[in-house]
Scaffold this motif. Structure first.
Motif, PDB file in Angstrom:
ATOM      1  N   LEU A  95      14.673   4.219   1.409  1.00 14.42           N
ATOM      2  CA  LEU A  95      13.254   4.001   1.724  1.00 14.42           C
ATOM      3  C   LEU A  95      12.970   2.557   2.083  1.00 14.42           C
ATOM      4  CD1 LEU A  95      11.172   6.197  -0.706  1.00 14.42           C
ATOM      5  CD2 LEU A  95      11.122   6.195   1.762  1.00 14.42           C
ATOM      6  N   ASN A  96      13.546   1.615   1.346  1.00 19.66           N
ATOM      7  CA  ASN A  96      13.309   0.209   1.666  1.00 19.66           C
ATOM      8  C   ASN A  96      13.838  -0.142   3.047  1.00 19.66           C
ATOM      9  OD1 ASN A  96      11.872  -0.905  -0.556  1.00 19.66           O
ATOM     10  ND2 ASN A  96      13.694  -0.641  -1.786  1.00 19.66           N
ATOM     11  N   ASP A  97      14.993   0.397   3.424  1.00 18.34           N
ATOM     12  CA  ASP A  97      15.533   0.167   4.756  1.00 18.34           C
ATOM     13  C   ASP A  97      14.612   0.755   5.825  1.00 18.34           C
ATOM     14  OD1 ASP A  97      17.668  -0.662   6.584  1.00 18.34           O
ATOM     15  OD2 ASP A  97      17.994   1.497   6.851  1.00 18.34           O
ATOM     16  N   CYS A  98      14.127   1.960   5.571  1.00 19.54           N
ATOM     17  CA  CYS A  98      13.212   2.621   6.512  1.00 19.54           C
ATOM     18  C   CYS A  98      11.902   1.843   6.645  1.00 19.54           C
ATOM     19  CB  CYS A  98      12.954   4.043   6.040  1.00 19.54           C
ATOM     20  SG  CYS A  98      11.935   5.014   7.146  1.00 19.54           S
ATOM     21  N   ILE A  99      11.389   1.344   5.529  1.00 19.59           N
ATOM     22  CA  ILE A  99      10.153   0.549   5.525  1.00 19.59           C
ATOM     23  C   ILE A  99      10.312  -0.694   6.394  1.00 19.59           C
ATOM     24  CG2 ILE A  99       8.690  -0.931   4.075  1.00 19.59           C
ATOM     25  CD1 ILE A  99       9.223   1.197   1.834  1.00 19.59           C
ATOM     26  N   ILE A 150       3.068   5.107   1.933  1.00 15.68           N
ATOM     27  CA  ILE A 150       4.073   6.090   1.554  1.00 15.68           C
ATOM     28  C   ILE A 150       3.421   7.094   0.628  1.00 15.68           C
ATOM     29  CG2 ILE A 150       6.205   6.465   0.261  1.00 15.68           C
ATOM     30  CD1 ILE A 150       7.160   3.780   1.180  1.00 15.68           C
ATOM     31  N   VAL A 151       3.702   8.367   0.852  1.00 17.34           N
ATOM     32  CA  VAL A 151       3.212   9.434  -0.023  1.00 17.34           C
ATOM     33  C   VAL A 151       4.404   9.989  -0.784  1.00 17.34           C
ATOM     34  CG1 VAL A 151       2.068  11.666  -0.158  1.00 17.34           C
ATOM     35  CG2 VAL A 151       1.377  10.010   1.596  1.00 17.34           C
ATOM     36  N   LEU A 152       4.314   9.961  -2.121  1.00 18.55           N
ATOM     37  CA  LEU A 152       5.381  10.460  -2.984  1.00 18.55           C
ATOM     38  C   LEU A 152       4.874  11.596  -3.841  1.00 18.55           C
ATOM     39  CD1 LEU A 152       6.804   7.078  -4.351  1.00 18.55           C
ATOM     40  CD2 LEU A 152       7.788   8.491  -2.551  1.00 18.55           C
ATOM     41  N   GLU A 153       5.763  12.513  -4.153  1.00 19.02           N
ATOM     42  CA  GLU A 153       5.434  13.551  -5.121  1.00 19.02           C
ATOM     43  C   GLU A 153       5.584  12.939  -6.502  1.00 19.02           C
ATOM     44  OE1 GLU A 153       6.969  17.842  -6.780  1.00 19.02           O
ATOM     45  OE2 GLU A 153       8.059  16.884  -5.163  1.00 19.02           O
ATOM     46  N   SER A 154       4.558  13.053  -7.323  1.00 21.61           N
ATOM     47  CA  SER A 154       4.627  12.491  -8.673  1.00 21.61           C
ATOM     48  C   SER A 154       5.018  13.586  -9.652  1.00 21.61           C
ATOM     49  CB  SER A 154       3.286  11.877  -9.073  1.00 21.61           C
ATOM     50  OG  SER A 154       2.266  12.838  -9.003  1.00 21.61           O
ATOM     51  N   SER A 155       6.135  13.378 -10.323  1.00 26.10           N
ATOM     52  CA  SER A 155       6.586  14.376 -11.294  1.00 26.10           C
ATOM     53  C   SER A 155       7.324  13.695 -12.446  1.00 26.10           C
ATOM     54  CB  SER A 155       7.476  15.426 -10.626  1.00 26.10           C
ATOM     55  OG  SER A 155       8.574  14.801 -10.005  1.00 26.10           O
ATOM     56  N   GLU A 186       8.047   2.126  -9.184  1.00 28.09           N
ATOM     57  CA  GLU A 186       8.097   0.706  -9.563  1.00 28.09           C
ATOM     58  C   GLU A 186       9.193  -0.015  -8.808  1.00 28.09           C
ATOM     59  OE1 GLU A 186       8.458   0.604 -13.799  1.00 28.09           O
ATOM     60  OE2 GLU A 186       6.476   1.472 -14.093  1.00 28.09           O
ATOM     61  N   GLN A 187      10.381   0.580  -8.680  1.00 25.75           N
ATOM     62  CA  GLN A 187      11.479  -0.048  -7.944  1.00 25.75           C
ATOM     63  C   GLN A 187      11.117  -0.217  -6.476  1.00 25.75           C
ATOM     64  OE1 GLN A 187      15.347   1.786  -8.445  1.00 25.75           O
ATOM     65  NE2 GLN A 187      14.690   2.574 -10.435  1.00 25.75           N
ATOM     66  N   LEU A 188      10.492   0.792  -5.914  1.00 28.74           N
ATOM     67  CA  LEU A 188      10.119   0.759  -4.509  1.00 28.74           C
ATOM     68  C   LEU A 188       9.091  -0.331  -4.258  1.00 28.74           C
ATOM     69  CD1 LEU A 188      10.498   2.191  -1.785  1.00 28.74           C
ATOM     70  CD2 LEU A 188       8.575   3.635  -2.405  1.00 28.74           C
ATOM     71  N   TYR A 189       8.094  -0.430  -5.115  1.00 29.33           N
ATOM     72  CA  TYR A 189       7.032  -1.414  -4.928  1.00 29.33           C
ATOM     73  C   TYR A 189       7.576  -2.832  -5.032  1.00 29.33           C
ATOM     74  CZ  TYR A 189       2.693  -3.952  -5.391  1.00 29.33           C
ATOM     75  OH  TYR A 189       1.674  -4.837  -5.210  1.00 29.33           O
ATOM     76  N   VAL A 190       8.422  -3.084  -6.016  1.00 35.12           N
ATOM     77  CA  VAL A 190       8.970  -4.422  -6.218  1.00 35.12           C
ATOM     78  C   VAL A 190       9.788  -4.849  -5.011  1.00 35.12           C
ATOM     79  CG1 VAL A 190      10.661  -5.729  -7.574  1.00 35.12           C
ATOM     80  CG2 VAL A 190       8.953  -4.337  -8.728  1.00 35.12           C
ATOM     81  N   GLU A 213       4.213  -5.376   0.472  1.00 33.33           N
ATOM     82  CA  GLU A 213       2.841  -4.977   0.763  1.00 33.33           C
ATOM     83  C   GLU A 213       2.741  -3.592   1.397  1.00 33.33           C
ATOM     84  OE1 GLU A 213       0.805  -7.958   2.933  1.00 33.33           O
ATOM     85  OE2 GLU A 213       1.544  -9.551   1.661  1.00 33.33           O
ATOM     86  N   ILE A 214       2.976  -2.566   0.605  1.00 34.77           N
ATOM     87  CA  ILE A 214       2.787  -1.198   1.063  1.00 34.77           C
ATOM     88  C   ILE A 214       1.898  -0.483   0.057  1.00 34.77           C
ATOM     89  CG2 ILE A 214       4.964  -1.009   2.304  1.00 34.77           C
ATOM     90  CD1 ILE A 214       6.036   0.533  -0.119  1.00 34.77           C
ATOM     91  N   GLU A 215       1.216   0.543   0.527  1.00 35.17           N
ATOM     92  CA  GLU A 215       0.401   1.356  -0.366  1.00 35.17           C
ATOM     93  C   GLU A 215       1.171   2.626  -0.682  1.00 35.17           C
ATOM     94  OE1 GLU A 215      -3.715   1.997   0.471  1.00 35.17           O
ATOM     95  OE2 GLU A 215      -3.788   0.177   1.693  1.00 35.17           O
ATOM     96  N   ILE A 216       1.297   2.918  -1.981  1.00 37.61           N
ATOM     97  CA  ILE A 216       2.009   4.106  -2.416  1.00 37.61           C
ATOM     98  C   ILE A 216       0.991   5.102  -2.936  1.00 37.61           C
ATOM     99  CG2 ILE A 216       3.727   5.038  -3.994  1.00 37.61           C
ATOM    100  CD1 ILE A 216       5.016   2.226  -3.974  1.00 37.61           C
ATOM    101  N   HIS A 217       1.004   6.298  -2.359  1.00 37.10           N
ATOM    102  CA  HIS A 217       0.070   7.354  -2.743  1.00 37.10           C
ATOM    103  C   HIS A 217       0.869   8.462  -3.421  1.00 37.10           C
ATOM    104  CE1 HIS A 217      -2.803   5.406  -0.043  1.00 37.10           C
ATOM    105  NE2 HIS A 217      -1.790   5.305   0.805  1.00 37.10           N
ATOM    106  N   ASN A 218       0.380   8.938  -4.541  1.00 40.00           N
ATOM    107  CA  ASN A 218       1.044  10.013  -5.271  1.00 40.00           C
ATOM    108  C   ASN A 218       0.290  11.317  -5.100  1.00 40.00           C
ATOM    109  OD1 ASN A 218       3.218   8.584  -6.635  1.00 40.00           O
ATOM    110  ND2 ASN A 218       1.589   7.507  -7.685  1.00 40.00           N
TER     111      ASN A 218
END
Length: 67
Positions: free
Chosen positions: A24-28, A36-41, A50-54, A58-63
C-alpha cells in the motif's frame, strides 16, 4: 465494493501480499493517493492502519464494515 467504486467514479485496486503495508505504501507513493478505504475488523485492522498512517504521511484513512 467494486460496484460502489464504479458508481463513485473511483479506482479500486486489489493486491494480495504477505506485506500489505509495504504494498500500500508503494502504491500510495506511485499514484499520489490521498484517500484509502479499509475494512475495519478488530485489533489486527487497527494495527495495520497505524502502520500505514505512520509510513504514508498525509492521507485520509476511512474505515467501513463490510458484511
Amino acid at each position: 465494493m467494486l460496484i460502489i467504486s464504479k458508481n463513485l467514479n473511483a479506482i479500486m485496486l486489489v493486491y494480495f501480499s504477505d506485506n500489505p503495508v509495504g504494498i500500500l505504501n508503494d502504491c500510495i507513493l506511485r499514484n499520489n493517493i490521498k484517500h484509502i478505504v479499509l475494512e475495519s475488523s478488530g485489533v489486527k485492522a487497527m494495527n495495520f492502519q497505524e502502520q500505514l498512517y505512520v509510513k504514508s504521511g498525509e492521507i485520509e484513512i476511512h474505515n467501513c464494515k463490510c458484511k
